[in-house]
Design a protein around this motif. Structure first.
Motif, PDB file in Angstrom:
ATOM      1  N   SER A 124      33.037 117.793  42.813  1.00  0.00           N
ATOM      2  CA  SER A 124      33.383 117.096  41.719  1.00  0.00           C
ATOM      3  C   SER A 124      34.505 116.104  41.721  1.00  0.00           C
ATOM      4  CB  SER A 124      34.035 118.179  40.612  1.00  0.00           C
ATOM      5  OG  SER A 124      35.222 118.979  41.160  1.00  0.00           O
ATOM      6  N   GLU A 125      35.360 116.297  43.066  1.00  0.00           N
ATOM      7  CA  GLU A 125      36.612 115.346  42.971  1.00  0.00           C
ATOM      8  C   GLU A 125      35.845 114.026  43.514  1.00  0.00           C
ATOM      9  OE1 GLU A 125      40.365 114.587  45.856  1.00  0.00           O
ATOM     10  OE2 GLU A 125      39.578 116.825  45.256  1.00  0.00           O
ATOM     11  N   HIS A 128      33.560 112.285  40.709  1.00  0.00           N
ATOM     12  CA  HIS A 128      34.675 111.586  39.896  1.00  0.00           C
ATOM     13  C   HIS A 128      35.164 110.287  40.563  1.00  0.00           C
ATOM     14  CE1 HIS A 128      34.577 115.470  37.221  1.00  0.00           C
ATOM     15  NE2 HIS A 128      34.757 114.400  36.353  1.00  0.00           N
ATOM     16  N   ARG A 129      35.428 110.581  41.858  1.00  0.00           N
ATOM     17  CA  ARG A 129      36.067 109.174  42.395  1.00  0.00           C
ATOM     18  C   ARG A 129      34.881 108.280  42.354  1.00  0.00           C
ATOM     19  NH1 ARG A 129      37.235 109.881  48.477  1.00  0.00           N
ATOM     20  NH2 ARG A 129      37.937 107.775  47.983  1.00  0.00           N
ATOM     21  N   TYR A 131      32.379 107.691  39.997  1.00  0.00           N
ATOM     22  CA  TYR A 131      32.414 107.412  38.734  1.00  0.00           C
ATOM     23  C   TYR A 131      33.607 106.138  38.405  1.00  0.00           C
ATOM     24  CZ  TYR A 131      32.213 107.568  33.789  1.00  0.00           C
ATOM     25  OH  TYR A 131      31.933 107.258  32.334  1.00  0.00           O
ATOM     26  N   ASP A 132      34.830 106.560  38.679  1.00  0.00           N
ATOM     27  CA  ASP A 132      35.788 105.643  38.691  1.00  0.00           C
ATOM     28  C   ASP A 132      35.776 104.424  39.319  1.00  0.00           C
ATOM     29  OD1 ASP A 132      37.041 107.462  36.819  1.00  0.00           O
ATOM     30  OD2 ASP A 132      38.380 108.338  38.431  1.00  0.00           O
ATOM     31  N   ARG A 140      28.082 103.509  34.950  1.00  0.00           N
ATOM     32  CA  ARG A 140      28.680 104.728  34.835  1.00  0.00           C
ATOM     33  C   ARG A 140      27.669 105.601  33.945  1.00  0.00           C
ATOM     34  NH1 ARG A 140      33.453 101.325  34.903  1.00  0.00           N
ATOM     35  NH2 ARG A 140      32.955 100.806  32.732  1.00  0.00           N
ATOM     36  N   LYS A 144      26.296 109.297  35.216  1.00  0.00           N
ATOM     37  CA  LYS A 144      26.519 110.291  34.479  1.00  0.00           C
ATOM     38  C   LYS A 144      25.191 110.923  34.151  1.00  0.00           C
ATOM     39  CE  LYS A 144      27.886 109.710  30.469  1.00  0.00           C
ATOM     40  NZ  LYS A 144      26.716 110.307  29.305  1.00  0.00           N
ATOM     41  N   TRP A 326      26.946 110.849  45.967  1.00  0.00           N
ATOM     42  CA  TRP A 326      28.394 110.290  45.986  1.00  0.00           C
ATOM     43  C   TRP A 326      28.787 109.956  47.631  1.00  0.00           C
ATOM     44  CZ3 TRP A 326      26.246 115.245  44.551  1.00  0.00           C
ATOM     45  CH2 TRP A 326      26.317 116.478  45.629  1.00  0.00           C
TER      46      TRP A 326
END
Length: 364
Positions: A124-125, A128-129, A131-132, A140, A144, A326
């Motif tokens: 998840s980390e 989320h990185r 995504y940011d 985005r 998602k 990712w």
């Protein structure tokens, strides 16, 4: 498998309940299909896979047949489920062999790997990185939505974002990236060139005005087609190599069309090369595209010198392996933090998803 996704899949498969089944396509998506059929208690109905490449006699514990081996009775009575995303070609091939159209099925939901959602929690980390790091709302939203599809099986949510021009999100397209610009001085590297399909689109977008194209394609027949097609154009160079993080010889699964891939159980050997080994040190590459069936991360590492030095536009497929979603964007960011990242999708399924990286000279 989550309850919502199971119920969606179970209801879809009611149309083939009670029929014997052939799965057309003994590849990665076929493996996902047989796993999902098992969860729905339908594997006993599966008589086998259909695959015309002739590379295997069994797959996932089921016999593999060519279309020509299917009996007339089975053609009349069985359900034939397409288990690749090449729907038009596959359905046409089945119907040309005498299989009635009403016996041919495609369920996009069936081809989604049954992923333990714990893998998303574990990463998840990183997710989320990424995504940011994405630069616009469309990127985005697509990113998602992909994870939502793995959870729910609802592929329809991507239909509204389907781009129109894969690898070339230029102005005037519905997937436009403003900073993605093609000039008259492009030096384009096509990793996974197949028979030149992307090269033709590139030539069209540049109005055939560019400096050079370097095309990498490990399948000999595909190379011969390109060599014949571009024999009179000395701007285009064809290399019969796969792309990798080192120069060596690897096993390769040949004869799978656009999905041939490097694999330990491959039916032949190919030479693989680092981009940095092949392309001259002073060659200011401007654009790299990679669609190489899961070898993208290794190929990026093999081209890190030119990526860091020249910061070419990148169009990298991220759908061949789950972790590519990712790991590839984060690898690109690690190689060149100045890149701006975008994601676009080009089907209404979990397929043909591309990560773009653009260095905006004006902005930094």
């Amino acid at each position: 498998m989550k309850k919502e996704r199971f119920e969606r899949l179970y209801n879809l498969l009611q149309s083939v309940k009670g029929k014997n089944i052939f799965l057309y396509g003994a590849g990665r998506r076929g493996k996902a299909a047989i796993s999902n059929l098992e969860l729905c208690s339908l594997t006993d109905q599966v008589l086998g896979f259909i695959d015309d490449s002739g590379n295997a006699s069994t797959y996932c514990g089921k016999a593999v047949y060519s279309v020509s081996q299917i009996t007339d009775e089975d053609k009349r009575e069985c359900a034939f489920i397409i288990t690749t995303y090449a729907i038009n070609n596959m359905s046409r091939r089945l119907m040309e062999s005498g299989i009635p159209a009403q016996n041919v099925y495609f369920f996009a939901e069936l081809l989604i790997d049954d992923v333990d959602s714990g893998i998303f929690a574990q990463n998840s980390e990183d997710i989320h990185r990424v995504y940011d790091l994405l630069q616009d709302d469309l990127s985005r939203y697509i990113y998602k939505s992909i994870f939502e599809i793995y959870e729910t099986g609802n592929v329809e949510i991507l239909s509204r974002t389907q781009g129109s021009c894969q690898y070339f999100p230029v102005k005037g397209t519905n997937d436009c990236i403003e900073s993605f610009v093609l000039t008259k001085k492009e030096i384009f590297i096509d990793c996974g060139a197949y028979t030149g399909d992307t090269i033709e689109i590139f030539k069209d977008h540049t109005k055939d005005v560019f400096k050079k194209i370097y095309a990498f394609e490990p399948e000999k027949n595909n190379c011969r087609i390109m060599e014949s097609k571009y024999a009179d154009d000395d701007r285009i160079r064809i290399y019969p190599y796969g792309n990798w993080s080192s120069d060596e010889v690897l096993r390769f699964r040949e004869g799978k069309g656009t999905t041939s891939e490097i694999a330990e159980d491959g039916n032949c050997e190919i030479e693989v090369r680092k981009l940095d080994s092949v392309i001259a040190l002073n060659e200011e590459v401007t654009f790299i595209k990679m669609d190489i069936e899961g070898s993208e991360q290794a190929a990026l590492i093999g081209g890190q010198r030119m990526i860091q030095e020249y910061k070419p536009k990148l169009a990298i497929c991220i759908y061949h392996k789950l972790e590519d979603l990712w790991e590839i964007p984060l690898l690109i960011h690690k190689l060149c933090p100045e890149y701006k990242l975008y994601i676009r999708n080009y089907t209404d399924r979990l397929d043909e998803t591309v990560c773009y990286a653009v260095y905006d000279k004006a902005g930094g």
